[in-house]
Design a protein around this motif. Structure first.
Motif, PDB file in Angstrom:
ATOM      1  N   TYR A   2       1.350  40.218 122.218  1.00  0.00           N
ATOM      2  CA  TYR A   2       0.334  39.577 123.042  1.00  0.00           C
ATOM      3  C   TYR A   2       0.254  38.086 122.798  1.00  0.00           C
ATOM      4  O   TYR A   2      -0.575  37.405 123.376  1.00  0.00           O
ATOM      5  CB  TYR A   2      -1.040  40.190 122.753  1.00  0.00           C
ATOM      6  CG  TYR A   2      -1.118  41.666 123.060  1.00  0.00           C
ATOM      7  CD1 TYR A   2      -1.111  42.605 122.047  1.00  0.00           C
ATOM      8  CD2 TYR A   2      -1.194  42.113 124.374  1.00  0.00           C
ATOM      9  CE1 TYR A   2      -1.180  43.958 122.329  1.00  0.00           C
ATOM     10  CE2 TYR A   2      -1.261  43.462 124.659  1.00  0.00           C
ATOM     11  CZ  TYR A   2      -1.248  44.383 123.629  1.00  0.00           C
ATOM     12  OH  TYR A   2      -1.332  45.716 123.899  1.00  0.00           O
ATOM     13  N   SER A   3       1.058  37.570 121.912  1.00  0.00           N
ATOM     14  CA  SER A   3       0.879  36.158 121.594  1.00  0.00           C
ATOM     15  C   SER A   3       1.461  35.293 122.691  1.00  0.00           C
ATOM     16  O   SER A   3       2.437  35.623 123.349  1.00  0.00           O
ATOM     17  CB  SER A   3       1.551  35.837 120.254  1.00  0.00           C
ATOM     18  OG  SER A   3       2.953  35.911 120.407  1.00  0.00           O
ATOM     19  N   ARG A   4       0.824  34.152 122.885  1.00  0.00           N
ATOM     20  CA  ARG A   4       1.300  33.212 123.887  1.00  0.00           C
ATOM     21  C   ARG A   4       1.991  32.053 123.183  1.00  0.00           C
ATOM     22  O   ARG A   4       1.752  31.801 122.022  1.00  0.00           O
ATOM     23  CB  ARG A   4       0.105  32.669 124.680  1.00  0.00           C
ATOM     24  CG  ARG A   4      -0.611  33.731 125.475  1.00  0.00           C
ATOM     25  CD  ARG A   4       0.028  33.876 126.807  1.00  0.00           C
ATOM     26  NE  ARG A   4      -0.529  34.988 127.568  1.00  0.00           N
ATOM     27  CZ  ARG A   4      -0.581  35.010 128.881  1.00  0.00           C
ATOM     28  NH1 ARG A   4      -0.160  33.976 129.560  1.00  0.00           N
ATOM     29  NH2 ARG A   4      -1.054  36.048 129.507  1.00  0.00           N
ATOM     30  N   GLN A   5       2.772  31.306 123.924  1.00  0.00           N
ATOM     31  CA  GLN A   5       3.475  30.172 123.317  1.00  0.00           C
ATOM     32  C   GLN A   5       2.506  29.063 122.941  1.00  0.00           C
ATOM     33  O   GLN A   5       1.710  28.645 123.755  1.00  0.00           O
ATOM     34  CB  GLN A   5       4.495  29.586 124.285  1.00  0.00           C
ATOM     35  CG  GLN A   5       5.532  30.569 124.783  1.00  0.00           C
ATOM     36  CD  GLN A   5       5.013  31.453 125.904  1.00  0.00           C
ATOM     37  OE1 GLN A   5       3.866  31.294 126.313  1.00  0.00           O
ATOM     38  NE2 GLN A   5       5.848  32.350 126.379  1.00  0.00           N
ATOM     39  N   ASP A  17      -6.126  41.517 127.604  1.00  0.00           N
ATOM     40  CA  ASP A  17      -7.162  40.629 127.048  1.00  0.00           C
ATOM     41  C   ASP A  17      -7.457  40.986 125.599  1.00  0.00           C
ATOM     42  O   ASP A  17      -7.529  40.117 124.726  1.00  0.00           O
ATOM     43  CB  ASP A  17      -8.466  40.755 127.854  1.00  0.00           C
ATOM     44  CG  ASP A  17      -8.375  40.055 129.183  1.00  0.00           C
ATOM     45  OD1 ASP A  17      -9.232  40.334 130.051  1.00  0.00           O
ATOM     46  OD2 ASP A  17      -7.439  39.257 129.370  1.00  0.00           O
ATOM     47  N   MET A  18      -7.635  42.261 125.349  1.00  0.00           N
ATOM     48  CA  MET A  18      -7.971  42.695 124.001  1.00  0.00           C
ATOM     49  C   MET A  18      -6.810  42.472 123.054  1.00  0.00           C
ATOM     50  O   MET A  18      -7.008  42.064 121.904  1.00  0.00           O
ATOM     51  CB  MET A  18      -8.366  44.181 124.020  1.00  0.00           C
ATOM     52  CG  MET A  18      -9.778  44.400 124.469  1.00  0.00           C
ATOM     53  SD  MET A  18     -10.968  43.650 123.332  1.00  0.00           S
ATOM     54  CE  MET A  18     -11.578  42.322 124.343  1.00  0.00           C
ATOM     55  N   GLY A  19      -5.609  42.722 123.553  1.00  0.00           N
ATOM     56  CA  GLY A  19      -4.446  42.497 122.704  1.00  0.00           C
ATOM     57  C   GLY A  19      -4.404  41.059 122.202  1.00  0.00           C
ATOM     58  O   GLY A  19      -4.170  40.804 121.013  1.00  0.00           O
ATOM     59  N   ILE A  20      -4.649  40.137 123.109  1.00  0.00           N
ATOM     60  CA  ILE A  20      -4.671  38.726 122.713  1.00  0.00           C
ATOM     61  C   ILE A  20      -5.780  38.469 121.704  1.00  0.00           C
ATOM     62  O   ILE A  20      -5.592  37.814 120.676  1.00  0.00           O
ATOM     63  CB  ILE A  20      -4.858  37.834 123.951  1.00  0.00           C
ATOM     64  CG1 ILE A  20      -3.627  37.928 124.852  1.00  0.00           C
ATOM     65  CG2 ILE A  20      -5.109  36.396 123.531  1.00  0.00           C
ATOM     66  CD1 ILE A  20      -3.793  37.217 126.169  1.00  0.00           C
TER      67      ILE A  20
END
Lengths: 539, 402
Positions: A536-539, B366-369
């Motif tokens: 789920y991580s974004r850059q 959303d929750m994962g983030i």
């Protein structure tokens, strides 16, 4: 995957989540020998710069970590009162002053309820508790190597021991005994109270055993060794005195208690502080003296002169104040850590419930994925919560040294009081001598004016001269006592200065090592969760 | 923290859409500014729109909006797009003294930004005229629109739901002569309703503990700071090497206190706020459920009324009354209304079915983030703490006599 969804108990819910961690349990409270299990969650978190603290003890299960301190130099934990630390292990040598082969190990256990046999007005009688006191030692005073003996004592005996030690060892920093009534809250149960008292007694006796002078005392030996009734009188029972003289005091002595007796047993009373109810005249005189010291225009003839002592005392007083403040903040730090652990645990539980809920109600795949994510969060939170709890247990042990030291300060203050009251006795006797001298002079002058002498006056002068002689002897005794106490103070101050230095350093080190170690473990837990959610991580 | 960390489906930023010549609509809410004085003070935001939609006035537009404008938009969308889960707004009222704190303002700005972007990336909502008005109208126009709102739209959806429930219940009771209100009997829908209501409870609990965790971080930070100060004083009074050791410990403790306060704020914004957002989203679904119930009742009520009118019409036709024409007219009216109501209801059902799937996916993302940020933040904190204490050990060894 979760296999036990039908369990309703929350704790079991938590456990069912941790099925991938085969060695975790919540019920194991005892030290286990390290099991040859490869820990699946072991995180190779070795920083290349400095050694990881996990290498100190890498426990195979969290249960092991519960009572294992990261600090290997602290003494063994007191999980059970009947466990003696191994006298030959390096740990216990840090407990004993002196050489490694000297040991005096005391434990208090097995409280028994007993009935007061003597006459009592209340039917059923008074009950009291006795405790089994077991000693193992190789000190020569106690009969040489391998001695082991047990006695039964009640709290009253401990009070007696404490009183007698304070009389004999004036000027020493004698550990302060537990309070007579320690019931802090009304709702404390009897067995809680008894257990608290048992622990306090053990701590007290062990502290006595660690004092290099006190541990060799006859009083302590009698207390620890002699079965049956404690052969110590409650305190030196001085019969009420007559106005000007002293009465020979009936002393019941067992063993060889050496007391300097000069010119009659009565002089040794001078070596004791005035006690209320019995030494009324002396108290009155000393009070007069202390008022004169404080408010009189002239300085007393003898004064506290030792500048070094006064400096040290002042520093100690300030140290004590600061320490007290630190101790308070330490308490609130411990509470914050505890709260953090609790809330983290509650958060974990909430996510356990969410996981269960989403899994049961799942219609969409997204729900199952989310449930799995939530389970990971719950697992991490629960683990972290446990780590906080363990961290706190250890923190309390380390910071307890602060409280212990505050207790030592009580002993120090008592010793300083010994000194000042001995000084007061010397001052009083000095003033007494001065006043006697002046009375003698006046009488001599007056009687010399009468030719042939004045029979009544002559007799008075003789009486006064006799009193003067006695007083002078007493003052000599008091001087000696004062010097003795001053020397005791000095040697004790040196002793605790060194001990304090070592103690506090080890406390600080232990505290810091502990904090670092547990923080590392927590980082591992959270890094694992970060990995699990890395998609789920974004850059 | 970059607000675009929250997931947006359907926007051109998602990896699904191909190239940049695709239609896009992106909005950002920035630059909160405090305006006005005293009790009437409020925060205004800059809303910047970038788009290539033909319906819009141009490629870029900047307007100034305040919180009540966002509320207006939400209410209008709720009214027009029944069946769609309207993105939730952050709460209106806040404790007075926090209303203008920097953290609160920033959190609200973020939430508003996410709100608008969710609308802008929803394939139906993004076509709304009200959205275009919101994004483009001049401030005076916006003010006029805002004040035109009747009281009923100013209420929260849950209040709306209650009002509609009461009104409709009374009407249907009268018309149908029943005591209980009419409800759908679709078992799958029942399951969904039960799920939504249960979900809210569970989420609210998680959010409560998350908020408490933030507080605990702050408290621990405070304790460390107080402890550090006291230890430093102790070190100063002691002097010598032990005193130095105490001073070092005290300073480290204070430094860690700062780390904890920082992490508390991160935790609030990146973990607790998404959970709160989740709760609000579920509440928005509850409002839609209420709308569906209303639509269903209306449909039933009209169907019943129509039947009665039909019976009456036949009667009139039989006796060849001159009222037939009027009655026929009324009947046709009613028939049209009934068909409309049925269509409305069926649209809601269809939309909801689409929405629920999208909602579940969205929330997982959303929750994962949020979980990932939570984990990273806690790991960062723990490592910082470990490093700080570890660095103290050699200093302690240096001070130690033995």
């Amino acid at each position: 995957m979760m296999k036990q969804e039908e369990q309703s108990h929350d704790e079991q819910d938590m456990e069912s989540l941790l099925l991938d961690d085969p060695s975790s349990t919540t019920t194991n409270l005892h030290l286990q020998p390290p099991q040859p299990v490869t820990f699946p969650d072991s995180h190779p978190l070795q920083s290349p710069k400095s050694p990881s603290f996990n290498s100190f003890l890498d426990p195979p299960s969290y249960a092991d970590a519960i009572f294992t301190s990261f600090d290997t130099t602290t003494s063994a934990t007191t999980t059970s009162s009947s466990n003696f630390p191994n006298p030959h292990s390096p740990d216990s040598s840090s407990l004993q002053p002196g050489s490694e082969s000297d040991y005096l190990l005391i434990s208090v256990s097995d409280p028994h309820k007993e009935q007061e046999l003597a006459t009592s007005l209340v039917p059923g009688g008074n009950t009291y508790y006795t405790y089994l006191i077991t000693t193992r030692t190789n000190l020569p005073e106690f009969g040489g190597p391998g001695s082991e003996f047990t006695v039964r004592r009640r709290f009253r005996d401990v009070v007696t021991l404490s009183d007698r030690l304070s009389e004999t060892y004036r000027g020493y920093f004698i550990p302060v005994r537990p309070d007579k009534s320690t019931v802090e809250s009304q709702v404390m149960q009897k067995n809680e109270f008894v257990e608290q008292r048992r622990v306090a007694l053990e701590k007290y006796l062990r502290k006595l055993g660690m004092h290099p002078v006190i541990r060799k005392s006859e009083e302590l030996r009698l207390f620890l060794e002699v079965r049956g009734k404690l052969p110590l009188v409650k305190s030196t029972d001085v019969a009420s005195r007559m106005l000007d003289g002293a009465v020979k005091l009936p002393r019941q002595l067992f063993g060889g208690e050496a007391v300097a007796v000069v010119g009659g047993a009565e002089l040794s009373e001078v070596a004791q502080p005035a006690k209320g109810g019995r030494d009324l005249l002396r108290i009155f005189k000393e009070l007069k003296q202390s008022v004169a010291n404080d408010w009189g225009g002239t300085k007393p003839l003898v004064m506290e002169e030792d500048k070094e002592f006064m400096e040290r005392k002042e520093r100690l007083v300030e140290f004590e104040q600061q320490l007290s403040a630190v101790s308070q903040q330490a308490e609130s730090l411990v509470k914050s850590q505890q709260d953090m652990g609790e809330t983290m645990g509650e958060l974990g539980l909430a996510f356990v419930k969410l996981t269960k809920f989403e899994t049961e109600e799942a219609i969409f795949e997204a729900q199952r994925v989310r449930a799995s994510d939530m389970r990971n969060v719950a697992t991490a939170a629960v683990k972290a919560s446990r780590l906080y709890r363990e961290l706190n247990t250890q923190t309390i042990k380390h910071l307890d040294k602060l409280h212990e030291y505050l207790g030592t300060m009580l002993a120090v203050n008592n010793a300083f009081t010994d000194r000042s009251s001995a000084l007061l006795t010397v001052q009083t006797l000095s003033s007494e001598l001065v006043s006697l001298n002046s009375r003698i002079e006046k009488l001599e002058v007056a009687s010399s004016k009468i030719f042939g002498g004045d029979k009544s006056r002559m007799r008075k002068i003789e009486d006064l001269k006799e009193a003067h002689r006695v007083t002078e002897n007493a003052k000599t005794c008091a001087d000696r006592e004062y010097e003795r106490i001053k020397e005791n103070n000095r040697s004790e101050l040196e002793r605790i200065d060194k001990e304090r230095h070592d103690d506090f350093f080890s406390m600080l080190r232990g505290f810091v090592v502990n904090q670092a170690g547990y923080a590392e473990k927590m980082a591992a837990v959270w890094e694992k969760l970060a990995e699990e959610t890395a998609t789920y991580s974004r850059q | 923290m970059n607000p675009s960390q929250r997931s947006l489906s359907g926007s051109s930023q998602s990896p699904r859409s191909p190239s940049s010549s695709q239609p896009f609509l992106s909005v950002s809410v920035t630059d909160p500014v405090k305006l006005g004085n005293g009790v009437q003070a409020y925060i205004s935001y800059r809303v910047i729109t970038k788009t290539n939609f033909p319906e819009f006035q141009g490629p870029e537009k900047i307007v100034i909006r305040r919180y009540s404008d966002f509320v207006w938009l939400r209410d209008r969308l709720f009214e027009k797009y029944k069946g769609i889960f309207i993105p939730p707004l952050p709460e209106k009222s806040a404790v007075e003294k926090f209303r203008f704190s920097a953290e609160f303002i920033e959190m609200r700005r973020q939430a508003l930004d996410i709100f608008v972007n969710r609308i802008a990336s929803h394939h139906e909502l993004q076509q709304s005229e009200d959205l275009r008005l919101f994004l483009q109208a001049e401030e005076e126009t916006m003010e006029r629109l805002r004040s035109q709102e009747t009281g009923i739209f100013k209420k929260k959806p849950s209040d709306l739901m209650q009002i509609f429930k009461d009104v409709q219940t009374k009407v249907s009771d009268v018309v149908l002569g029943k005591e209980k209100p009419v409800e759908e009997t679709d078992p799958e829908y029942e399951k969904l309703k039960h799920y939504i209501f249960e979900l809210e409870n569970h989420l609210a609990e998680a959010q409560k503990h998350a908020y408490r965790l933030v507080k605990r971080h702050r408290e621990l930070g405070q304790s460390l700071s107080d402890f550090g100060k006291a230890v430093k004083l102790l070190g100063a009074s002691e002097g010598n090497s032990l005193g130095k050791a105490f001073s070092e410990l005290g300073m480290k403790s204070e430094a860690l206190s700062v780390k904890l306060q920082k992490e508390a704020q991160q935790l609030l914004m990146n973990f607790e706020e998404p959970l709160k957002d989740y709760v609000r989203a579920v509440q928005s679904i509850k409002a839609t459920i209420a709308e569906r119930a209303n639509a269903f009742r209306r449909q039933c009520e009209l169907a019943e009324t129509m039947k009665l009118k039909e019976i009456n019409l036949d009667k009139l036709m039989l006796i060849r009354s001159e009222k037939v024409g009027e009655a026929e007219y009324e009947y046709n009216q009613l028939k049209a209304e009934s068909e409309q109501a049925t269509k409305t209801f069926e649209t809601i059902v269809r939309l909801m079915n689409e929405e629920i799937g999208r909602f579940q996916e969205q929330k997982t993302l959303d929750m994962g983030i949020a979980f990932h940020e939570f984990a990273k933040g806690q790991a960062r904190l723990a490592n910082g703490i470990a490093d700080a204490w570890r660095s103290l050990i050699p200093k302690l060894e240096a001070c130690s006599p033995s």
